[in-house]
Design a protein around this motif. Structure first.
Motif, short mmCIF file in Angstrom:
data_model
loop_
_atom_site.label_atom_id
_atom_site.label_comp_id
_atom_site.label_asym_id
_atom_site.label_seq_id
_atom_site.Cartn_x
_atom_site.Cartn_y
_atom_site.Cartn_z
N GLU A 75 0.83 -1.20 0.00
CA GLU A 75 0.00 0.00 0.00
C GLU A 75 0.86 1.25 0.00
O GLU A 75 2.04 1.22 0.38
CB GLU A 75 -0.93 -0.01 1.21
N ASP A 76 0.27 2.38 -0.44
CA ASP A 76 1.00 3.64 -0.46
C ASP A 76 1.30 4.11 0.96
O ASP A 76 0.53 3.88 1.90
CB ASP A 76 0.19 4.72 -1.18
N VAL A 77 2.44 4.79 1.09
CA VAL A 77 2.82 5.42 2.36
C VAL A 77 2.59 6.92 2.23
O VAL A 77 3.14 7.55 1.33
CB VAL A 77 4.31 5.16 2.69
N ASP A 78 1.75 7.48 3.10
CA ASP A 78 1.56 8.93 3.12
C ASP A 78 2.47 9.50 4.19
O ASP A 78 2.29 9.24 5.39
CB ASP A 78 0.10 9.28 3.41
N TRP A 79 3.47 10.25 3.75
CA TRP A 79 4.48 10.75 4.68
C TRP A 79 3.87 11.64 5.77
O TRP A 79 4.40 11.72 6.87
CB TRP A 79 5.56 11.52 3.91
N ASP A 80 2.73 12.25 5.48
CA ASP A 80 2.09 13.10 6.48
C ASP A 80 1.53 12.29 7.65
O ASP A 80 1.24 12.85 8.71
CB ASP A 80 0.94 13.89 5.84
N ASP A 81 1.38 10.98 7.45
CA ASP A 81 0.77 10.13 8.49
C ASP A 81 1.79 9.35 9.31
O ASP A 81 1.40 8.61 10.21
CB ASP A 81 -0.22 9.14 7.84
N VAL A 82 3.07 9.46 8.98
CA VAL A 82 4.07 8.67 9.70
C VAL A 82 4.80 9.54 10.71
O VAL A 82 4.70 10.78 10.67
CB VAL A 82 5.09 8.02 8.73
N SER A 83 5.53 8.90 11.60
CA SER A 83 6.25 9.63 12.65
C SER A 83 7.68 9.14 12.74
O SER A 83 7.95 8.10 13.36
CB SER A 83 5.54 9.46 14.00
N THR A 84 8.58 9.87 12.13
CA THR A 84 9.99 9.53 12.28
C THR A 84 10.45 9.76 13.71
O THR A 84 11.27 9.00 14.24
CB THR A 84 10.85 10.37 11.31
N ALA A 85 9.89 10.79 14.35
CA ALA A 85 10.26 11.08 15.74
C ALA A 85 9.86 9.92 16.65
O ALA A 85 10.60 9.53 17.56
CB ALA A 85 9.61 12.37 16.21
N GLY A 86 8.68 9.34 16.41
CA GLY A 86 8.23 8.21 17.22
C GLY A 86 9.14 7.00 17.04
O GLY A 86 9.46 6.31 18.01
N MET A 87 9.55 6.73 15.80
CA MET A 87 10.45 5.59 15.57
C MET A 87 11.82 5.85 16.20
O MET A 87 12.44 4.93 16.77
CB MET A 87 10.59 5.34 14.06
N PHE A 88 12.29 7.08 16.10
CA PHE A 88 13.57 7.45 16.71
C PHE A 88 13.53 7.21 18.23
O PHE A 88 14.47 6.67 18.82
CB PHE A 88 13.89 8.90 16.41
N LYS A 89 12.39 7.59 18.85
CA LYS A 89 12.25 7.39 20.30
C LYS A 89 12.26 5.91 20.66
O LYS A 89 12.83 5.52 21.68
CB LYS A 89 10.96 8.06 20.78
N TYR A 90 11.62 5.09 19.82
CA TYR A 90 11.64 3.64 20.12
C TYR A 90 13.06 3.10 20.08
O TYR A 90 13.48 2.36 20.98
CB TYR A 90 10.76 2.87 19.14
N LEU A 91 13.80 3.41 19.03
CA LEU A 91 15.17 2.90 18.91
C LEU A 91 16.04 3.41 20.05
O LEU A 91 16.89 2.68 20.59
CB LEU A 91 15.76 3.30 17.56
N ALA A 92 15.83 4.67 20.47
CA ALA A 92 16.60 5.21 21.60
C ALA A 92 16.21 4.50 22.90
O ALA A 92 17.08 4.22 23.75
CB ALA A 92 16.34 6.71 21.71
N ARG A 93 14.93 4.20 23.05
CA ARG A 93 14.46 3.49 24.26
C ARG A 93 15.06 2.08 24.31
O ARG A 93 15.45 1.60 25.39
CB ARG A 93 12.93 3.45 24.25
N LEU A 94 15.14 1.43 23.17
CA LEU A 94 15.75 0.10 23.11
C LEU A 94 17.22 0.18 23.49
O LEU A 94 17.73 -0.69 24.22
CB LEU A 94 15.59 -0.48 21.70
N ALA A 95 17.90 1.22 23.03
CA ALA A 95 19.32 1.39 23.37
C ALA A 95 19.50 1.59 24.88
O ALA A 95 20.41 1.02 25.49
CB ALA A 95 19.91 2.57 22.60
#
Length: 813
Positions: free
Chosen positions: A610-630
């Motif tokens: 399916e298409d990805v609408d960049w307005d609906d995604v959260s790079t900041a949220g993914m960054f926070k998850y990876l930082a939390r895992l670290a």
């Protein structure tokens, strides 16, 4: 951190495929890109998908070949030469280097040792050689064809250069012109291309297969002979519905039909025909097929219907194309919408010959054609027959009279591969007055493109190579006399129709591909790419593979075992475009959040197709998850112990369940749900740590998370893997396994209800009997007080899930 691991992987040669490895081979291939500027968000999504596939299979123990290259011939480079005076070669290779740098920064696990560019002479030598093999087999030929022509620039235009009927270079209305062009005989393989789709049905998207079937367009019908009365000549028509012949009330030919003007002259409409033809030639084929208003011209002659002897007026019309069937059609307006629209416009009769249930069959007023099945009517001796039987009988009777025969037709046309452009592989053919058309000998390949400074790119008619002072001058390899090279170049789709074979042995300079290497790696195990290539590229690659098989070069007939297509990346529901100001540059996101955040964001956004609408995604949220895992890894490393605590058992079970689920998700390309489950296990592990758990169960959970995360976010996984104390690379670790016994919980949380209302939830051993569950539930104070003074009339038991006491007041009837 990311560049450090990229350098480490590269220096260790981790992604160089070993032809001699004892591991089972896995060929992971993504459709190679065209080097126009830097890579965009669509590339990032596509390459992230491709890399996840390759890395996952590598972790599963396969020797993975995951090569990269560039489809580097093409029109944009030539446009740069025309518009800005750029050297197409310099423009192309500069863009390739830009691509390479960004790809490397994103950490894709390409096998760079197999890198190729279709514009390298070392590559297009073999593209030319393949063309020669097709020519020798009779599958490459020349004929006159209608092409898009710009009368101002005096040049041929590809379909993509015609915008709303105008030349994209100068906005001049585009016309049609007959030129001698090269074709590849893909129609000779049409039936096999259809039949072999059965091999692909379990592993290719249904949408792609449907698009290819429709493009090939097989139909069964009959060829029927009509006589042009005034000209006393026969014309053959192909129809899928000979059962409707009695409903034919007029006859239409394409304006380009070789007899059309002669008939118009015979009928006294030559001048009108010339004007009409000129108007039609300004339209594209798409416009001719889709315009609501159908335009035509009576030619003054009549066609005789072979089933009833009726004389029907012959028209020419814009909606009939020369490249379908014979360029002539019988028109049955009651049962074909385009014919009905045309009949209403030109006041032509309508006759119903199939009694379609539920359709409006009033011949004088109907505005929608009656399309469907039913018995035939108004058809003489065939009245009352089912349409299928009428189709068979009418065809049979026409054949007995020599006026028809059963026939199969295909919508697909032979592939026009001539391009009047510079930046492409020169067609390896020599034209000699004595010997005719002669292929360039193998030892004289490649036919090298001249340097750009020697070429006149200004529009002037024909190919830029034709205006080169010496390119076309040569001698005939057969008689030694003066001859001329062909000055057209090959369609760039030819380059991409065999590149997957070259990757198997890119350094061989004596053959197009090494037979043993191809046998080892091919067919491609997993092919990925955009659905926009569903028809042309994939169809042409399948055609080339079958042709090479028939010539004895391959022992398989389908090049791609599995296919997965990703959607587009849009912004606010619209395609990203500089003119709209909604372009997001990958480099900017990487600079702020890192490559892994961008890659994981793409794959977490939703189902990959399916298409990805960049307005609906959260790079900041993914960054926070990876930082939390670290942080979780660092916290565990700082205080881990050798023994598990009370939470260890349940954490191990959660880990095994996650491994099972994520393994299934990866196999089905469900990276978004795989990531969600890894996040959930991260939360479960965090909760265990917060309860004081520091033992091997936490280490095991974190190791499993990192290995399963590494195909999606390889840099973070690698960094944290080493922080856990590993010295090897996580990208080469084995995929974690699970114990089926650990997937079954020892205890189950059972909901207890009274008259359907929740009263408690009790933790009981898995598989407990109903009686034991009732006893445990009655022991709960929360349940017991609702059972006092009432009569239990029924107990509903759903094993390991629910217990419901159905009660009533004591003494109630």
């Amino acid at each position: 951190m990311e560049p450090r691991w990229q350098q480490a992987w590269d220096q260790a040669g981790l992604f160089i495929a070993d032809d001699r490895s004892d591991k089972p081979p896995f060929y992971a291939l993504h459709m190679f890109p065209y080097p126009s500027g830097d890579i965009h968000m669509g590339h990032v999504e596509a390459f992230s998908l491709a890399d996840a596939v390759a890395r996952y299979q590598r972790l599963r123990g396969f020797e993975v070949m995951n090569p990269i290259g560039w489809d580097s011939f093409g029109l944009p480079a030539e446009n740069a030469a025309i518009q800005r005076g750029a050297d197409p070669k310099e423009w192309t290779y500069r863009n390739i280097e830009t691509h390479r740098q960004t790809m490397f920064r994103l950490g894709f696990s390409w096998d760079w040792s197999r890198r190729l560019h279709t514009s390298d002479p070392e590559y297009y030598k073999w593209t030319q050689w393949l063309f020669v093999q097709l020519f020798k087999a009779g599958w490459a030929y020349r004929k006159d064809a209608q092409v898009n022509w710009c009368p101002k620039d005096q040049t041929v235009l590809a379909n993509e250069q015609v915008i709303n009927g105008l030349c994209e270079r100068c906005d001049t209305p585009v016309t049609k012109k007959a030129l001698t062009q090269w074709f590849l005989k893909i129609t000779a393989f049409a039936q096999r291309l259809l039949d072999d789709m059965q091999q692909l049905e379990p592993t290719w998207p249904d949408r792609v297969l449907t698009l290819q079937r429709n493009w090939i367009g097989r139909s069964e019908g009959a060829e029927v002979t009509f006589r042009i009365d005034e000209a006393d000549e026969d014309v053959v028509v192909y129809t899928t519905r000979p059962d409707t012949l009695y409903g034919a009330t007029f006859f239409v030919v394409a304006p380009e039909h070789p007899s059309a003007r002669r008939w118009a002259e015979l009928g006294g409409f030559a001048d009108e025909f010339d004007t009409f033809l000129s108007d039609v030639q300004r339209m594209t084929d798409v416009e001719r097929q889709t315009e609501e208003d159908k335009r035509g011209l009576f030619l003054g002659v009549h066609a005789v219907n072979p089933v009833n002897g009726e004389r029907m007026p012959v028209y020419t019309a814009d909606y009939v194309l020369m490249d379908y069937g014979t360029g002539a059609i019988m028109c049955v307006p009651a049962h074909d919408q385009r014919d009905l629209d045309f009949a209403r416009t030109y006041d032509l009769p309508v006759r119903v010959v199939v009694d379609v249930e539920g359709a409006d069959l009033d011949e004088s007023t109907m505005t929608k054609a009656a399309i469907g099945e039913g018995p035939v009517v108004n058809s003489g001796p065939y009245d009352g027959l089912a349409w299928q039987e009428a189709k068979r009988r009418i065809t049979q009777d026409l054949a007995a009279k020599g006026l028809g025969k059963p026939a199969v037709n295909f919508r697909i046309r032979d592939w026009l591969v001539s391009r009047q452009r510079f930046w492409g592989p020169p067609i390896p053919i020599i034209h000699c007055e004595q010997c005719g058309t002669v292929p360039v000998p193998d030892e004289d390949l490649p036919v090298i493109l001249p340097e750009a400074e020697e070429v006149d790119f200004s529009p002037g008619g024909g190919s830029p190579l034709a205006r080169h002072p010496s390119f076309s001058k040569t001698s005939c390899p057969q008689c030694g006399g003066q001859a001329e090279r062909d000055t057209d170049t090959l369609d760039t789709f030819v380059d991409s129709s065999w590149y997957f074979l070259r990757y198997c042995s890119p350094d061989r300079d004596d053959v197009a591909f090494d037979a043993d290497a191809v046998r080892h790696w091919m067919p491609v195990d997993q092919y990925t790419g955009g659905v926009e290539h569903a028809i042309l590229h994939l169809l042409y690659a399948r055609f080339f593979t079958k042709a090479l098989h028939d010539l004895g070069y391959l022992d398989f007939t389908e090049p791609f075992t599995r296919l997965k297509s990703q959607g587009m990346v849009v912004s606010g529901g619209r395609k990203m475009s500089k003119s709209r100001g909604n372009v997001i540059e990958p480099r900017d996101v990487v600079a702020e959040f890192g490559a892994d955040t961008l890659r994981a964001t793409m794959l977490f956004a939703g189902p990959i197709e399916e298409d990805v609408d960049w307005d609906d995604v959260s790079t900041a949220g993914m960054f926070k998850y990876l930082a939390r895992l670290a942080r979780l890894v660092d916290e565990h490393v700082a205080a881990r112990s050798d023994d598990d605590g009370a939470a260890g058992e349940q954490l191990r079970r959660s880990t095994h369940r996650t491994i099972a689920d994520v393994t299934e998700d990866y196999a089905r390309f469900k990276y978004n749900t795989a990531l969600a489950k890894l996040m959930s296990l991260t939360n479960t592990t965090t909760a265990a740590v917060n309860q004081g758990e520091r033992g091997p169960s936490v280490t095991g959970a974190l190791e499993a998370i990192l290995v399963m995360l590494s195909p999606i976010a390889p840099h973070v996984a690698e960094e944290l893997w080493h922080r856990l104390g590993h010295v090897d690379f996580v990208v080469m670790a084995p995929w974690p396994t699970y114990d089926v016994a650990m997937l079954v919980d020892k205890t189950k949380r059972i909901v207890v209800q009274v008259n359907g209302k929740l009263r408690d939830a009790v933790e009981l051993p898995a598989g407990i009997s109903q009686g034991e569950a009732q006893a445990a539930a009655r022991a709960s104070d929360k349940v017991a007080r609702h059972l006092e003074g009432v009569e239990v009339v029924k107990v509903v038991w759903v094993p390991d899930r629910l217990l419901n006491f159905v009660v009533r007041d004591q003494g109630a009837a």
